[in-house]
Scaffold this motif. Sequence first.
Motif, PDB file in Angstrom:
ATOM      1  N   MET A  65     -13.892  18.657  41.193  1.00 34.17           N
ATOM      2  CA  MET A  65     -13.983  17.478  42.006  1.00 34.17           C
ATOM      3  C   MET A  65     -12.688  17.231  42.759  1.00 34.17           C
ATOM      4  O   MET A  65     -12.568  16.231  43.451  1.00 34.17           O
ATOM      5  N   ASN A  66     -11.756  18.142  42.635  1.00 35.44           N
ATOM      6  CA  ASN A  66     -10.497  18.000  43.334  1.00 35.44           C
ATOM      7  C   ASN A  66     -10.734  18.091  44.836  1.00 35.44           C
ATOM      8  O   ASN A  66     -11.473  18.935  45.319  1.00 35.44           O
ATOM      9  N   GLY A  67     -10.134  17.211  45.568  1.00 37.82           N
ATOM     10  CA  GLY A  67     -10.254  17.233  47.009  1.00 37.82           C
ATOM     11  C   GLY A  67     -11.360  16.350  47.553  1.00 37.82           C
ATOM     12  O   GLY A  67     -11.521  16.257  48.760  1.00 37.82           O
ATOM     13  N   LEU A  68     -12.119  15.712  46.689  1.00 35.06           N
ATOM     14  CA  LEU A  68     -13.179  14.814  47.145  1.00 35.06           C
ATOM     15  C   LEU A  68     -12.640  13.400  47.299  1.00 35.06           C
ATOM     16  O   LEU A  68     -11.747  12.989  46.555  1.00 35.06           O
ATOM     17  N   GLN A  78     -12.573   9.426  46.753  1.00 34.73           N
ATOM     18  CA  GLN A  78     -12.840   8.652  45.538  1.00 34.73           C
ATOM     19  C   GLN A  78     -14.293   8.187  45.472  1.00 34.73           C
ATOM     20  O   GLN A  78     -14.911   8.221  44.410  1.00 34.73           O
ATOM     21  N   GLN A  79     -14.872   7.777  46.594  1.00 33.05           N
ATOM     22  CA  GLN A  79     -16.232   7.244  46.580  1.00 33.05           C
ATOM     23  C   GLN A  79     -17.293   8.316  46.321  1.00 33.05           C
ATOM     24  O   GLN A  79     -18.422   7.993  45.985  1.00 33.05           O
ATOM     25  N   ASP A  80     -16.962   9.600  46.447  1.00 31.53           N
ATOM     26  CA  ASP A  80     -17.928  10.680  46.230  1.00 31.53           C
ATOM     27  C   ASP A  80     -17.812  11.346  44.863  1.00 31.53           C
ATOM     28  O   ASP A  80     -18.602  12.224  44.531  1.00 31.53           O
ATOM     29  N   MET A  81     -16.834  10.959  44.072  1.00 31.47           N
ATOM     30  CA  MET A  81     -16.612  11.632  42.792  1.00 31.47           C
ATOM     31  C   MET A  81     -17.729  11.380  41.789  1.00 31.47           C
ATOM     32  O   MET A  81     -18.077  12.268  41.027  1.00 31.47           O
ATOM     33  N   GLY A  82     -18.309  10.219  41.775  1.00 35.09           N
ATOM     34  CA  GLY A  82     -19.425   9.944  40.863  1.00 35.09           C
ATOM     35  C   GLY A  82     -20.630  10.803  41.195  1.00 35.09           C
ATOM     36  O   GLY A  82     -21.280  11.352  40.302  1.00 35.09           O
ATOM     37  N   LEU A  83     -20.929  10.926  42.477  1.00 37.29           N
ATOM     38  CA  LEU A  83     -22.042  11.769  42.909  1.00 37.29           C
ATOM     39  C   LEU A  83     -21.793  13.227  42.551  1.00 37.29           C
ATOM     40  O   LEU A  83     -22.680  13.918  42.033  1.00 37.29           O
ATOM     41  N   ALA A  84     -20.575  13.697  42.787  1.00 34.41           N
ATOM     42  CA  ALA A  84     -20.242  15.085  42.466  1.00 34.41           C
ATOM     43  C   ALA A  84     -20.347  15.341  40.968  1.00 34.41           C
ATOM     44  O   ALA A  84     -20.863  16.378  40.543  1.00 34.41           O
ATOM     45  N   SER A  85     -19.890  14.406  40.164  1.00 37.03           N
ATOM     46  CA  SER A  85     -19.982  14.555  38.712  1.00 37.03           C
ATOM     47  C   SER A  85     -21.433  14.603  38.261  1.00 37.03           C
ATOM     48  O   SER A  85     -21.805  15.402  37.402  1.00 37.03           O
ATOM     49  N   GLY A  86     -22.280  13.764  38.849  1.00 39.68           N
ATOM     50  CA  GLY A  86     -23.706  13.778  38.519  1.00 39.68           C
ATOM     51  C   GLY A  86     -24.370  15.083  38.909  1.00 39.68           C
ATOM     52  O   GLY A  86     -25.204  15.610  38.175  1.00 39.68           O
ATOM     53  N   LEU A  87     -23.994  15.623  40.063  1.00 41.56           N
ATOM     54  CA  LEU A  87     -24.562  16.906  40.498  1.00 41.56           C
ATOM     55  C   LEU A  87     -24.124  18.056  39.584  1.00 41.56           C
ATOM     56  O   LEU A  87     -24.924  18.943  39.270  1.00 41.56           O
TER      57      LEU A  87
END
Length: 90
Positions: free
Chosen positions: A1-4, A6-15
């Motif tokens: 999730m590095n480089g994302l 802050q607002q997209d980190m939850g979505l990336a973690s879920g994916l």
Amino acid sequence: MNGLPQQDMGLASGLVSTSHELGAALGVAVISTIAGASLEGGRAGVAAGTGGFDNAFAACAIVAAVISAVGVLLLPTGRPDPSQGRVMAR
């Protein structure tokens, strides 16, 4: 999730979590299908039913080798630059 952002980190973690779960479920289904294929022949003897398990183990080894090779090519090398902000890794 590095480089994302802050607002997209939850979505990336879920994916990432969903991909892990789906990958594991699909892997178990495929490998058990390969292993179970040897049990339906109606052949006599214990050794006659183990060929599918040998094939399943071989399939696991091949998939592991391919994933290792692809991982070496796709994963970034080195450490993230700490000057760019918080480092989020999983």
